[in-house]
Design an enzyme around this catalytic site. Structure first.
Site, mmCIF file in Angstrom:
data_model
loop_
_atom_site.group_PDB
_atom_site.id
_atom_site.type_symbol
_atom_site.label_atom_id
_atom_site.label_comp_id
_atom_site.label_asym_id
_atom_site.label_seq_id
_atom_site.Cartn_x
_atom_site.Cartn_y
_atom_site.Cartn_z
ATOM 1 N N HIS A 342 0.539 -1.109 -0.160
ATOM 2 C CA HIS A 342 -0.117 -0.070 0.401
ATOM 3 C C HIS A 342 0.535 1.074 -0.188
ATOM 4 O O HIS A 342 2.291 0.879 0.444
ATOM 5 C CB HIS A 342 -1.191 -0.019 1.405
ATOM 6 C CG HIS A 342 -0.373 0.524 2.619
ATOM 7 N ND1 HIS A 342 0.253 1.152 2.829
ATOM 8 C CD2 HIS A 342 0.067 -0.866 3.689
ATOM 9 C CE1 HIS A 342 0.561 1.522 3.785
ATOM 10 N NE2 HIS A 342 0.645 -0.334 4.695
ATOM 11 N N CYS A 360 3.755 -4.583 6.668
ATOM 12 C CA CYS A 360 2.954 -4.104 5.142
ATOM 13 C C CYS A 360 4.256 -4.082 4.403
ATOM 14 O O CYS A 360 5.101 -3.700 4.651
ATOM 15 C CB CYS A 360 2.119 -2.808 5.312
ATOM 16 S SG CYS A 360 0.310 -3.956 5.652
#
Length: 445
Positions: A342, A360
């Site tokens: 992301h 992430c």
């Protein structure tokens, strides 16, 4: 795989080695005196002819029997197939007709164990199966069996089968075919059920089903899909016994295709992601992975879902230090445990240098947009170098298990298939786990 163009009564052929016949009826003609000892006469075969001729072999006669359904059988499952045995047959034809004499389309199952109707039979109906075998003598042998199917089971005894993918989906080269059942399939019925999930691809690709759980099957090609592959799945579960008086609700199909060959590779040592297209590196992107206390997973994952905008909310985390609520752009889920690719504009200064995320793959806004616009559900991402190994089942981790291990998840012993000869008239040729239907755990930023 059966297709709408499959002939109603396909002609089956097989090669057969002729067995030499014993000469039980042959003998030496009666002779007397010295002639019997001196050998001045050649033996004569009974039936006439000179000594250089042998009797004509009688062509063997074909025979055929139907073992299922049995003649006059009642309460036959609507998902039945015609099982028969033919001997000395050069060609075999199967015909199935309903009570009105209408032909039922079908074809042999790819494993050759039975003739499968094109779709589930009607409940409470009578059918007649006829199998005709013809041998070298040209004379047909015929077997017939008339049977009646069972009454339709109540809805509470019908098991649905659903696909994660929608028809005409375009998938990444790492996508697996995922089918779920409405209840756990007992181990005793898994091979029979798996056998009715027929996959064909164009071009041909070797692959296998594996049981991800008692309610979930995945089909994975041996290697990543070839870009542009057409995929056709025919679920022939209608009326199929699934144990405990449960039956498959209906037949269904899935048609999808494979998009461009895009693959992502992340190296924790260099803090870089390499984007490959058709096997060639086309872009390098700085990344920041999970901090030492929350490392990212090393292994091969695939993109599960994509959200242009979302909110990461971990306010219910028991550790106050891990609580946050953040708006996120260009989110691509990789695991059920909350690992995503992301945009992270707040960590751009660290990307390419050090790990600061909650697990992430952090990238810049521009790079996140680029990835989002070029990936598909099923695009594979392989991460190496982190201290944490990817847990099998934490996402669609089919590619994180070697092929030799993956095939062990099949309920049918795996044998590599022979590549089929293309048929232009046919459809395109063919550990505990997490439950994707459950609410995924909170994301990591």
């Amino acid at each position: 795989m059966p297709t709408p163009d499959t002939p109603t009564t396909p002609k089956l052929t097989r090669r057969r080695a002729l067995t030499a016949l014993g000469l039980a009826g042959a003998g030496v003609a009666g002779v007397t005196g010295l002639a019997a000892c001196t050998g001045d006469k050649s033996p004569i075969w009974n039936g006439g002819g000179d000594g250089g001729e042998k009797p004509q072999e009688t062509p063997p006669k074909a025979s055929v029997t139907i073992s299922g359904p049995a003649a006059d059988a009642k309460n036959v499952p609507a998902g039945t197939e015609i099982v028969f045995a033919a001997t000395e047959a050069q060609t075999t034809e199967v015909s199935l007709k309903d009570a009105n004499g209408a032909e039922v389309k079908g074809a042999m199952h790819p494993d050759g164990a039975g003739w499968l109707p094109e779709k589930a039979l009607a409940y409470g109906a009578t059918y007649t199966a006829t199998v005709t075998a013809t041998g070298d003598d040209g004379k047909p042998a015929t077997a017939t069996a008339t049977f009646t199917t069972m009454a339709k089971p109540p809805a509470s005894k019908q098991v649905g089968v659903s696909s994660f993918l929608a028809d005409n989906a375009v998938i990444g080269v790492g996508m697996v075919l995922i089918f779920k059942t409405g209840r756990t399939i007992p181990k005793a019925q898994r091979a029979a059920f798996q056998r009715r999930l027929l996959v064909s691809t164009e071009p041909f690709q070797e692959g296998v089903w594996t049981w991800y759980s008692g309610t979930e099957l995945h089909w994975r090609p041996k290697v990543f899909w070839k870009a542009g592959t057409k995929v056709f799945v025919h679920v022939r579960a209608g009326g199929l016994p699934l144990g405990g008086d449960y039956y498959g609700r209906r037949d269904s199909t899935l048609v999808c295709s494979v998009g461009p060959d895009i693959q992502l590779r992340v190296n924790d040592k260099t803090h870089q992601m390499t984007v490959l297209k058709d096997g060639k590196a086309v872009k390098t992107i700085p990344v920041s992975l999970g901090r030492p206390t929350m490392p990212s997973s090393s292994g091969t994952m695939i993109v599960i879902e994509k959200k242009r905008k979302t909110v990461f909310d971990t306010m219910d985390d028991p550790n106050p230090a891990n609580r946050y609520r953040t708006n996120i752009d260009y989110a691509q889920r990789l695991t059920w445990g909350g690992e995503f690719i992301h945009a992270a504009p707040w960590s751009v200064q660290h990307q390419g240098k050090r790990n600061v995320s909650h697990g992430c793959v952090n990238v810049s806004m521009a790079n996140a947009a680029y990835l989002f616009n070029n990936t598909l559900v099923g695009t594979p991402l392989t991460t190496v170098g982190t201290p944490r190994k990817l847990d099998y089942g934490n996402g669609w981790t089919d590619w994180d298990k070697p092929w030799e291990e993956y095939v062990k998840g099949s309920a049918i012993p795996y044998e590599p298939p022979a590549e089929p000869t293309p048929d232009p008239s046919a459809e395109p040729s063919t550990a505990p786990s997490a439950d994707p239907s459950a609410s995924p755990s909170t994301p990591a930023a």
